[in-house]
Structures are given as structure tokens and as C-alpha cells.
Write a protein that holds these residues in place. Structure first.
Motif, mmCIF file in Angstrom:
data_model
loop_
_atom_site.group_PDB
_atom_site.id
_atom_site.type_symbol
_atom_site.label_atom_id
_atom_site.label_comp_id
_atom_site.label_asym_id
_atom_site.label_seq_id
_atom_site.Cartn_x
_atom_site.Cartn_y
_atom_site.Cartn_z
ATOM 1 N N THR A 1 -3.456 4.684 9.501
ATOM 2 C CA THR A 1 -4.635 4.424 9.000
ATOM 3 C C THR A 1 -4.865 3.099 8.237
ATOM 4 O O THR A 1 -5.879 2.350 8.280
ATOM 5 C CB THR A 1 -5.116 5.642 7.932
ATOM 6 O OG1 THR A 1 -5.170 6.866 8.658
ATOM 7 C CG2 THR A 1 -6.663 5.348 7.547
ATOM 8 N N VAL A 2 -3.755 2.909 7.163
ATOM 9 C CA VAL A 2 -3.780 1.828 6.337
ATOM 10 C C VAL A 2 -3.687 0.412 7.404
ATOM 11 O O VAL A 2 -4.518 -0.639 7.305
ATOM 12 C CB VAL A 2 -2.472 1.642 5.752
ATOM 13 C CG1 VAL A 2 -2.244 0.333 4.939
ATOM 14 C CG2 VAL A 2 -2.742 2.657 4.563
ATOM 15 N N ARG A 3 -2.920 0.478 8.406
ATOM 16 C CA ARG A 3 -2.432 -0.598 9.300
ATOM 17 C C ARG A 3 -3.608 -0.744 10.436
ATOM 18 O O ARG A 3 -3.857 -1.819 10.831
ATOM 19 C CB ARG A 3 -1.115 -0.589 9.941
ATOM 20 C CG ARG A 3 -0.188 -0.833 8.859
ATOM 21 C CD ARG A 3 1.204 -0.835 9.481
ATOM 22 N NE ARG A 3 2.110 -1.326 8.712
ATOM 23 C CZ ARG A 3 3.504 -1.083 8.666
ATOM 24 N NH1 ARG A 3 3.786 -0.548 9.628
ATOM 25 N NH2 ARG A 3 4.306 -1.879 7.894
ATOM 26 N N ALA A 4 -4.472 0.300 10.759
ATOM 27 C CA ALA A 4 -5.791 0.088 11.542
ATOM 28 C C ALA A 4 -6.741 -1.041 10.945
ATOM 29 O O ALA A 4 -7.375 -1.796 11.570
ATOM 30 C CB ALA A 4 -6.313 1.230 11.623
ATOM 31 N N HIS A 5 -6.760 -1.040 9.600
ATOM 32 C CA HIS A 5 -7.641 -2.189 8.856
ATOM 33 C C HIS A 5 -6.603 -3.415 8.331
ATOM 34 O O HIS A 5 -7.275 -4.379 8.280
ATOM 35 C CB HIS A 5 -8.304 -1.334 7.707
ATOM 36 C CG HIS A 5 -8.841 -0.191 8.061
ATOM 37 N ND1 HIS A 5 -10.281 -0.260 8.518
ATOM 38 C CD2 HIS A 5 -8.792 1.227 7.871
ATOM 39 C CE1 HIS A 5 -10.740 0.786 8.568
ATOM 40 N NE2 HIS A 5 -9.713 1.998 8.155
ATOM 41 N N ARG A 6 -5.691 -3.123 8.074
ATOM 42 C CA ARG A 6 -4.791 -4.262 7.658
ATOM 43 C C ARG A 6 -3.348 -4.250 8.411
ATOM 44 O O ARG A 6 -2.359 -3.846 7.916
ATOM 45 C CB ARG A 6 -4.255 -4.395 6.362
ATOM 46 C CG ARG A 6 -5.697 -4.754 5.426
ATOM 47 C CD ARG A 6 -5.436 -4.710 3.943
ATOM 48 N NE ARG A 6 -5.273 -3.368 3.148
ATOM 49 C CZ ARG A 6 -4.218 -3.009 2.867
ATOM 50 N NH1 ARG A 6 -3.109 -3.814 2.663
ATOM 51 N NH2 ARG A 6 -4.156 -1.871 2.139
ATOM 52 N N THR B 1 0.845 -1.165 -0.200
ATOM 53 C CA THR B 1 0.113 0.101 -0.118
ATOM 54 C C THR B 1 0.910 1.263 0.150
ATOM 55 O O THR B 1 1.631 1.266 0.991
ATOM 56 C CB THR B 1 -1.018 0.003 1.472
ATOM 57 O OG1 THR B 1 -1.824 -1.058 1.103
ATOM 58 C CG2 THR B 1 -1.640 1.300 1.227
ATOM 59 N N ARG C 1 -7.706 5.787 -2.767
ATOM 60 C CA ARG C 1 -8.370 6.266 -1.485
ATOM 61 C C ARG C 1 -7.838 7.547 -0.816
ATOM 62 O O ARG C 1 -6.531 7.806 -1.199
ATOM 63 C CB ARG C 1 -8.343 5.076 -0.529
ATOM 64 C CG ARG C 1 -9.043 3.920 -0.844
ATOM 65 C CD ARG C 1 -9.444 3.008 0.150
ATOM 66 N NE ARG C 1 -7.958 2.320 0.522
ATOM 67 C CZ ARG C 1 -7.494 2.193 1.908
ATOM 68 N NH1 ARG C 1 -8.202 2.709 2.842
ATOM 69 N NH2 ARG C 1 -6.336 1.942 2.156
#
Length: 224
Positions: free
Chosen positions: A93-98, A4, A72
Motif C-alpha cells: 500500500t505504501v509503495r503503490a503511492h511512493r 515509512t 494513517r
């Protein structure tokens, strides 16, 4: 590994202040900044090593255009904090989901970006916990990557190459990845990018400046 990418973009009205000479030719600095970002993001999204692109920006026009291009967007962190704070916020933000995502930053002003060259850089970065690519001048940084489980710890602006080295990140020394190193801050940088072959949006926004080099996409060079 598929990455990402976190791409920072300041409000267009404040972007690329050193391109005054280009703006003096009738080209809009905000239009150039947006064109750079769109060409960068579109090339990145066509790279096999890239899963997705997250742009950190508060600019509504840029956000809408970049979402339409497939990225995004996330707002800049509350309270500001500058470029490094925006990048760290994007990575969180990315790693909060993945949580196990491989995250890499990429400058928004790489209008000559080639997907294959970016893929080579990211494949090399995957060999290390953290890695970075210096810019064409060898002073700054255009890409910083953090493998799954590693903090990004961005140290951009100014002499960021030395700071990233000092932080323990491994420098990527690949030859033949000029398009990933060629960020654009000055008229001379833009000439150099045009000579490499820029994306169609930058070629259109630069107007007469585009005569210095063919748009990316000519003779089959869109992503090679």
C-alpha cells in the motif's frame, strides 16, 4: 533516509491474551493493547528518521485513536492471512503511492520506545538492502526494514530472528537500543518495559503496575 513504518495491530478484543494476570488486577487487556500501540506510534512519529506511520488494523476504535495520534490506517487484506500477510499488504500500500519508499515494520507493543534509539536502528538499517532487529529475548523480531527497491519479505511470529537471518536480512547488532527491542507479551515483559520507562498511555492503562517504573516523559525522557 526517512522511513515509512508499517505497524500491525490485531483487533483489540483478541490482543495480548498472555496478559491475563494484569487483566486480573482490574486492567483491561484491550485497553493495554491500545495504550501500547498509541505510545509506540507517538514515539515513532517523533523520530527524525520516520516520515510517517501506517497501521494495518481492522479495529475501528484503535483506527480512530491512531489516526488522531497522527498515523494513517489501512484495513487488513481481504481473506486475512495473518501477521505476515498484513505487513506485506501494508508495504504494498505504501509503495503503490511512493514506489521508492524505504519501508520498515515495527511491532505495536513497544510502550517504552525512545525516538532517538529508533532513529539509530533505522540509520543502521539504511546501510543494508534488508535488515532486522531481534527482540529482547533474542528469538523474535521487533523491526524489519527494506530499502527502496527491496521487497520486505516479512517472516514474523515464533522464531522469526532465525527466519529473517535465513532470508538474507542483516541483523542489527547495536547496543543501547533496549526500548526498540522490548516488546510486551507477558506480565514479565510489562515489568521490564515499565522498568525502562513507558509512555504515559501505558502508565495510565497499567494502573498499579506502573509503580514498577516511571512513565516515559519523567525527567525529560519522552524521546531520548
Amino acid at each position: 533516509m526517512r522511513w515509512t513504518l508499517v505497524v500491525p495491530l490485531k483487533p483489540l478484543a483478541r490482543a495480548k491474551s498472555r496478559l491475563a494476570a494484569v487483566a486480573g488486577s482490574g486492567t483491561s487487556r484491550p485497553a493495554l493493547a491500545l495504550a501500547f500501540a498509541l505510545d509506540t506510534v507517538e514515539a515513532a512519529l517523533s523520530c527524525a528518521a520516520v516520515r510517517d506511520v501506517v497501521v494495518v488494523t481492522d479495529d475501528p476504535l484503535a483506527g480512530a485513536e491512531l489516526r488522531a495520534a497522527g498515523a494513517r490506517t489501512v484495513a487488513e487484506p481481504a481473506g486475512g492471512g495473518g501477521l505476515n500477510a498484513a505487513l506485506a499488504h501494508g508495504a504494498r500500500t505504501v509503495r503503490a503511492h511512493r514506489p521508492r519508499a524505504g519501508v520498515a515494520t515495527l511491532n505495536a507493543d513497544l510502550p517504552a520506545l525512545r525516538a532517538v534509539e529508533l532513529g539509530r536502528v533505522l540509520d543502521s538499517a539504511a546501510e543494508f538492502p534488508r535488515a532486522f532487529l531481534a527482540d529482547a529475548e533474542g528469538i523474535g523480531t521487533t523491526l524489519l526494514a527494506a530499502a527502496p527497491g527491496m521487497l520486505l519479505a516479512p517472516a514474523f511470529e515464533g522464531r522469526s530472528r532465525a527466519r529473517h537471518q535465513a532470508s538474507g536480512a542483516r541483523e542489527i547488532g547495536l547496543p543501547g537500543v533496549d526500548s526498540v527491542r522490548r516488546d510486551v507479551d507477558t506480565p514479565a515483559d510489562l515489568r521490564a518495559a515499565l522498568a525502562l520507562g513507558v509512555g504515559p498511555r501505558t502508565a495510565a492503562a497499567a494502573g498499579a503496575w506502573a509503580a514498577a517504573g516511571p512513565p516515559r516523559g519523567a525527567a525529560g525522557t519522552a524521546t531520548d
